[in-house]
Motif scaffolding. Structure first.
Motif, PDB file in Angstrom:
ATOM      1  N   ALA A 142       0.845  -1.198   0.000  1.00  0.00           N
ATOM      2  CA  ALA A 142       0.000   0.000   0.000  1.00  0.00           C
ATOM      3  C   ALA A 142       0.877   1.244   0.000  1.00  0.00           C
ATOM      4  O   ALA A 142       0.629   2.208  -0.723  1.00  0.00           O
ATOM      5  CB  ALA A 142      -0.923  -0.014   1.214  1.00  0.00           C
ATOM      6  N   ARG A 143       1.928   1.186   0.803  1.00  0.00           N
ATOM      7  CA  ARG A 143       2.834   2.320   0.885  1.00  0.00           C
ATOM      8  C   ARG A 143       3.548   2.534  -0.448  1.00  0.00           C
ATOM      9  O   ARG A 143       3.727   3.667  -0.900  1.00  0.00           O
ATOM     10  CB  ARG A 143       3.845   2.056   1.995  1.00  0.00           C
ATOM     11  CG  ARG A 143       4.758   3.222   2.200  1.00  0.00           C
ATOM     12  CD  ARG A 143       5.747   2.936   3.296  1.00  0.00           C
ATOM     13  NE  ARG A 143       6.482   4.156   3.559  1.00  0.00           N
ATOM     14  CZ  ARG A 143       6.812   4.572   4.746  1.00  0.00           C
ATOM     15  NH1 ARG A 143       6.478   3.863   5.798  1.00  0.00           N
ATOM     16  NH2 ARG A 143       7.493   5.680   4.889  1.00  0.00           N
ATOM     17  N   TRP A 144       3.958   1.440  -1.049  1.00  0.00           N
ATOM     18  CA  TRP A 144       4.639   1.520  -2.348  1.00  0.00           C
ATOM     19  C   TRP A 144       3.728   2.183  -3.372  1.00  0.00           C
ATOM     20  O   TRP A 144       4.161   3.062  -4.125  1.00  0.00           O
ATOM     21  CB  TRP A 144       5.017   0.103  -2.801  1.00  0.00           C
ATOM     22  CG  TRP A 144       5.867   0.096  -4.026  1.00  0.00           C
ATOM     23  CD1 TRP A 144       7.221   0.120  -4.081  1.00  0.00           C
ATOM     24  CD2 TRP A 144       5.404   0.065  -5.392  1.00  0.00           C
ATOM     25  NE1 TRP A 144       7.652   0.116  -5.378  1.00  0.00           N
ATOM     26  CE2 TRP A 144       6.559   0.089  -6.204  1.00  0.00           C
ATOM     27  CE3 TRP A 144       4.155   0.036  -5.991  1.00  0.00           C
ATOM     28  CZ2 TRP A 144       6.486   0.071  -7.596  1.00  0.00           C
ATOM     29  CZ3 TRP A 144       4.074   0.027  -7.375  1.00  0.00           C
ATOM     30  CH2 TRP A 144       5.223   0.037  -8.168  1.00  0.00           C
ATOM     31  N   LEU A 149       2.578   5.652  -7.208  1.00  0.00           N
ATOM     32  CA  LEU A 149       1.404   5.905  -8.050  1.00  0.00           C
ATOM     33  C   LEU A 149       0.515   6.983  -7.446  1.00  0.00           C
ATOM     34  O   LEU A 149      -0.589   7.221  -7.913  1.00  0.00           O
ATOM     35  CB  LEU A 149       0.594   4.613  -8.251  1.00  0.00           C
ATOM     36  CG  LEU A 149       1.381   3.442  -8.852  1.00  0.00           C
ATOM     37  CD1 LEU A 149       0.553   2.170  -8.841  1.00  0.00           C
ATOM     38  CD2 LEU A 149       1.824   3.758 -10.274  1.00  0.00           C
ATOM     39  N   GLY A 150       1.022   7.616  -6.401  1.00  0.00           N
ATOM     40  CA  GLY A 150       0.222   8.616  -5.686  1.00  0.00           C
ATOM     41  C   GLY A 150      -0.115   9.845  -6.507  1.00  0.00           C
ATOM     42  O   GLY A 150      -1.009  10.612  -6.140  1.00  0.00           O
ATOM     43  N   GLY A 156      -3.461   8.328  -3.924  1.00  0.00           N
ATOM     44  CA  GLY A 156      -2.610   9.099  -3.037  1.00  0.00           C
ATOM     45  C   GLY A 156      -3.124   9.071  -1.605  1.00  0.00           C
ATOM     46  O   GLY A 156      -4.206   8.585  -1.323  1.00  0.00           O
ATOM     47  N   VAL A 157      -2.328   9.598  -0.670  1.00  0.00           N
ATOM     48  CA  VAL A 157      -2.792   9.766   0.699  1.00  0.00           C
ATOM     49  C   VAL A 157      -2.641  11.244   1.063  1.00  0.00           C
ATOM     50  O   VAL A 157      -1.761  11.926   0.547  1.00  0.00           O
ATOM     51  CB  VAL A 157      -2.021   8.889   1.704  1.00  0.00           C
ATOM     52  CG1 VAL A 157      -2.421   7.447   1.568  1.00  0.00           C
ATOM     53  CG2 VAL A 157      -0.530   9.061   1.543  1.00  0.00           C
ATOM     54  N   VAL A 158      -3.512  11.684   1.949  1.00  0.00           N
ATOM     55  CA  VAL A 158      -3.526  13.100   2.305  1.00  0.00           C
ATOM     56  C   VAL A 158      -2.890  13.281   3.674  1.00  0.00           C
ATOM     57  O   VAL A 158      -3.120  12.486   4.581  1.00  0.00           O
ATOM     58  CB  VAL A 158      -4.984  13.627   2.321  1.00  0.00           C
ATOM     59  CG1 VAL A 158      -5.011  15.083   2.749  1.00  0.00           C
ATOM     60  CG2 VAL A 158      -5.604  13.448   0.955  1.00  0.00           C
ATOM     61  N   HIS A 264      -9.742   8.479  -1.534  1.00  0.00           N
ATOM     62  CA  HIS A 264      -8.372   7.946  -1.470  1.00  0.00           C
ATOM     63  C   HIS A 264      -8.425   6.505  -0.999  1.00  0.00           C
ATOM     64  O   HIS A 264      -8.505   6.246   0.199  1.00  0.00           O
ATOM     65  CB  HIS A 264      -7.523   8.805  -0.545  1.00  0.00           C
ATOM     66  CG  HIS A 264      -7.526  10.246  -0.944  1.00  0.00           C
ATOM     67  ND1 HIS A 264      -6.773  10.719  -1.981  1.00  0.00           N
ATOM     68  CD2 HIS A 264      -8.225  11.294  -0.475  1.00  0.00           C
ATOM     69  CE1 HIS A 264      -6.988  12.018  -2.132  1.00  0.00           C
ATOM     70  NE2 HIS A 264      -7.876  12.389  -1.224  1.00  0.00           N
ATOM     71  N   VAL A 265      -8.375   5.570  -1.944  1.00  0.00           N
ATOM     72  CA  VAL A 265      -8.618   4.179  -1.572  1.00  0.00           C
ATOM     73  C   VAL A 265      -7.510   3.607  -0.692  1.00  0.00           C
ATOM     74  O   VAL A 265      -7.737   2.662   0.053  1.00  0.00           O
ATOM     75  CB  VAL A 265      -8.817   3.275  -2.817  1.00  0.00           C
ATOM     76  CG1 VAL A 265     -10.061   3.673  -3.580  1.00  0.00           C
ATOM     77  CG2 VAL A 265      -7.607   3.274  -3.707  1.00  0.00           C
ATOM     78  N   ILE A 266      -6.310   4.174  -0.799  1.00  0.00           N
ATOM     79  CA  ILE A 266      -5.203   3.632  -0.023  1.00  0.00           C
ATOM     80  C   ILE A 266      -5.271   4.121   1.425  1.00  0.00           C
ATOM     81  O   ILE A 266      -4.741   3.495   2.329  1.00  0.00           O
ATOM     82  CB  ILE A 266      -3.856   4.074  -0.657  1.00  0.00           C
ATOM     83  CG1 ILE A 266      -3.780   3.622  -2.105  1.00  0.00           C
ATOM     84  CG2 ILE A 266      -2.665   3.569   0.128  1.00  0.00           C
ATOM     85  CD1 ILE A 266      -3.565   2.165  -2.298  1.00  0.00           C
ATOM     86  N   GLN A 267      -5.933   5.249   1.632  1.00  0.00           N
ATOM     87  CA  GLN A 267      -5.901   5.893   2.941  1.00  0.00           C
ATOM     88  C   GLN A 267      -6.881   5.258   3.927  1.00  0.00           C
ATOM     89  O   GLN A 267      -7.965   4.820   3.554  1.00  0.00           O
ATOM     90  CB  GLN A 267      -6.229   7.383   2.788  1.00  0.00           C
ATOM     91  CG  GLN A 267      -5.995   8.160   4.057  1.00  0.00           C
ATOM     92  CD  GLN A 267      -5.662   9.612   3.774  1.00  0.00           C
ATOM     93  OE1 GLN A 267      -5.816  10.078   2.636  1.00  0.00           O
ATOM     94  NE2 GLN A 267      -5.199  10.318   4.776  1.00  0.00           N
ATOM     95  N   SER A 268      -6.458   5.257   5.184  1.00  0.00           N
ATOM     96  CA  SER A 268      -7.258   4.677   6.255  1.00  0.00           C
ATOM     97  C   SER A 268      -8.647   5.319   6.318  1.00  0.00           C
ATOM     98  O   SER A 268      -8.799   6.511   6.110  1.00  0.00           O
ATOM     99  CB  SER A 268      -6.530   4.882   7.574  1.00  0.00           C
ATOM    100  OG  SER A 268      -7.271   4.318   8.611  1.00  0.00           O
TER     101      SER A 268
END
Lengths: 325, 278
Positions: A142-144, A149-150, A156-158, A264-268
């Motif tokens: 997820a971090r990668w 690709l953010g 991306g994450v905010v 943001h699908v990656i973000q909590s």
């Protein structure tokens, strides 16, 4: 005088009984469906009547304060289902092709039962596995994704710089991404089963026709099996999508609910209709209950639409029909 | 830097003749099994280049199995096994260094039941073999090939205005001729036909038989048929297969068709060609 005769054929008692039973069974299924819809509408009415169109646009969920709507939860539901489908369909397609086209008979029989068994595993087991094992294992990925690709906003994450090596990884936990992957693993066996079934029905005559032209196995699959199985592929995908939209417990265990639209699908933090209902059901006031029913009704309608779309697409394709008329 | 002629490495000489020219097909002591059941026992037969060879015999005598061995379709059945050699122009198609797809490309096959690709158009059906074997052609060359193959198969006049319609929409006889055109498009050296007319009406049968006669000379044709008159009409040479009670099939007699029908050497052949059994 030339008029058509009334035609009558006595069906006989056994036929009449069987017809009655079959008609009753079919009618009952329809009746249950309508009753569920009617019940939801009846119980949801007070909430819908109060919220009106704001029910579709409000992100928050505070029914007792009169401020509630499904915008956030519905978007969350759809995003989780989309992630699930993106994960599940390639997995299921490759699995189904391997089982029906490449595996030797012994391996094939084993794989078919394993896949069917996986389809029967309760979703709470997938949820627990996702929560206690998978979430930890997927965080680096997820971090990668967020790091490289953010630049594509949904990935991306905010508020966190993913390139900072000291930044916390908790921002990647309990996300749409993780819940979606777990649900994807859950629906993949069902999709795989449907696809394998249609692939194995691809007509032997057409397969041989392709081979006789000098086709490789992949060439034969591309010319015969995939075009033949198109309806099944779409139908299986829609079936999986329907299940993913309604998945409750696996999602409930993994996500941490938020009531804002989370692109943001990656973000909590995310939410889904069914996990909202499971979460708030115990503490709901009578009006809060009505609001939950309204959310349930919305999900019911969305799943119905998906399923109708699936069956109409599957019916229009030629899966199951061979070249001879 | 531009490459001068001295920089380029010449391609190794191609030892096989140009594709599309008829080649002799020779089976040498071919035996076949399904599981433990032996269905063919040491069959040897030479099918001369550019001629039509008919395989006749009653049901279950192994002639279709023999035909499927000639282009390596036999091994698609999981329990199938075989022994012996099949030589195409003197080279064993079962040799380990030969590519399976190459053998099938050079030895085309038309099946008992017409099997066009139903989702593809008539045009795409004819060019399907090119795509499957990785041959790329320009648009004009493709158009020309489609017309050529459909003409050869006796179908061009009927479908020239509906090349874009699905192949599955044609009648049974047209579908079978489409399958013949499809096989011809990859320039095979041999064309195998497994009872190509058994699902067709008499008119379509006549068209297909005319096609077969026209093809002879350009490709070697091997045809399995239940119809003795058809064998007499289309073939130059004939092989009579028979599997007697409980024994694997084999060739009783083979030779020039006219001789076999008028003056058979074996009494069983005489009985069969005169319709006394089978």
């Amino acid at each position: 005088m030339d008029s058509s005769r009334a035609l009558y054929a006595d069906p006989g008692l056994p036929d009449r009984i069987f017809r009655g039973v079959a008609r009753g069974g079919g009618g009952l299924v329809l009746a249950v469906m309508l009753l569920v819809g009617g019940f939801l509408l009846y119980r949801a009415w007070p909430a819908i009547d109060r919220a009106r169109w704001s029910f579709l646009t409000t992100e928050a969920w505070e029914p007792d304060a009169g401020n509630f709507g499904i915008a956030a939860v519905m978007v969350g539901t759809i995003l989780i289902a989309l992630v699930a489908i993106v994960v599940a369909v390639p997995l299921a397609l490759c699995g189904a092709l391997y089982i029906s086209e490449y595996a030797r008979p012994g391996i094939r029989a084993t794989l078919i039962s394993v896949v069917d068994l996986m389809a029967a595993v309760p979703s709470v087991v997938y949820g627990l596995w996702g929560l206690f094992f998978f979430e930890g294992a997927i965080l680096p990925t997820a971090r990668w994704i967020a790091t490289y690709l953010g630049w594509f906003p949904p990935l991306g994450v905010v508020g966190v710089d993913p390139t900072d090596p000291l930044s916390t990884e908790t921002v990647y936990t309990s996300s749409t991404f993780i819940a979606g992957i777990v649900v994807g693993f859950m629906v993949a066996p069902i999709i795989c089963s449907v696809m394998r079934e249609v692939f194995s029905q691809a007509p032997a005559g057409e397969r041989e026709g392709a081979y006789a032209l000098g086709a490789t196995r992949w060439g034969m699959i591309r010319t015969v099996v995939l075009p033949f199985g198109k309806g099944g592929m779409i139908g299986g995908t829609m079936l999986g999508l329907g299940r993913a939209l309604g998945e409750t417990i696996a999602v409930y265990l993994i996500i941490s609910p938020v009531f804002v639209i989370q692109w943001h699908v990656i973000q909590s933090g995310t939410s889904s209709v069914s996990s909202l209902i499971a979460l708030r059901y115990g503490e709901a006031s009578p009006f809060g209950m009505s609001a939950l029913m309204a959310a349930g009704l919305a999900l019911f309608v969305v799943t119905l639409i998906v399923n109708f779309a699936a069956s109409s697409i599957a019916a229009r394709s030629r899966s199951g029909a061979a070249s001879d008329a | 830097m531009t490459a001068s002629p001295s920089d380029t490495i010449p391609l190794p000489p191609v030892d096989s003749p140009a594709p599309g020219t008829a080649a002799e097909l020779e089976a040498r002591s071919v035996s076949a099994w399904f599981g433990d059941h032996k269905v063919l026992d040491r069959v040897s037969l030479t099918m001369p280049a550019g001629r039509v060879t008919a395989l006749i015999g009653p049901s279950g005598c192994g002639k279709s199995t023999f035909l499927r061995i000639l282009n390596r379709m036999h091994e698609l059945i999981p329990s199938a096994a075989l022994a012996g050699e099949v030589l195409l122009g003197g080279q064993d198609i079962y040799a380990p260094e030969r590519r399976l797809t190459d053998a099938r490309k050079q030895i085309g096959m038309v099946f008992q039941k017409p099997n066009p690709f139903p989702a593809m158009s008539v045009y795409e059906n004819v060019t399907a073999g090119l795509k499957l074997t990785g041959v790329r052609l320009g648009r004009d060359a493709k158009d020309e090939l489609v017309e050529h193959c459909l003409t050869k198969a006796g179908l061009w006049n009927e479908v020239r205005d509906r090349l874009r319609q699905p192949g599955g929409a044609l009648s049974g006889g047209q579908q079978q001729r489409l399958c013949i055109a499809r096989s011809l498009a990859v320039s095979p050296r041999v064309l195998l036909m497994d009872e190509p007319c058994s699902a067709l009406d008499p008119t379509s049968t006549r068209r297909v038989e005319e096609t077969i006669k026209e093809l002879a000379g350009e490709v070697t044709v091997v045809i399995v048929t239940h119809n003795m008159q058809q064998a007499a009409r289309v073939s130059d040479r004939c092989a009579f297969f028979l599997a007697e009670q409980g024994t694997p099939g084999g060739i009783v007699e083979h030779g020039i068709t006219s001789a076999m029908f008028t003056n058979p050497a074996d009494p069983r052949t005489a009985d069969y060609v005169n319709g006394r059994f089978g």
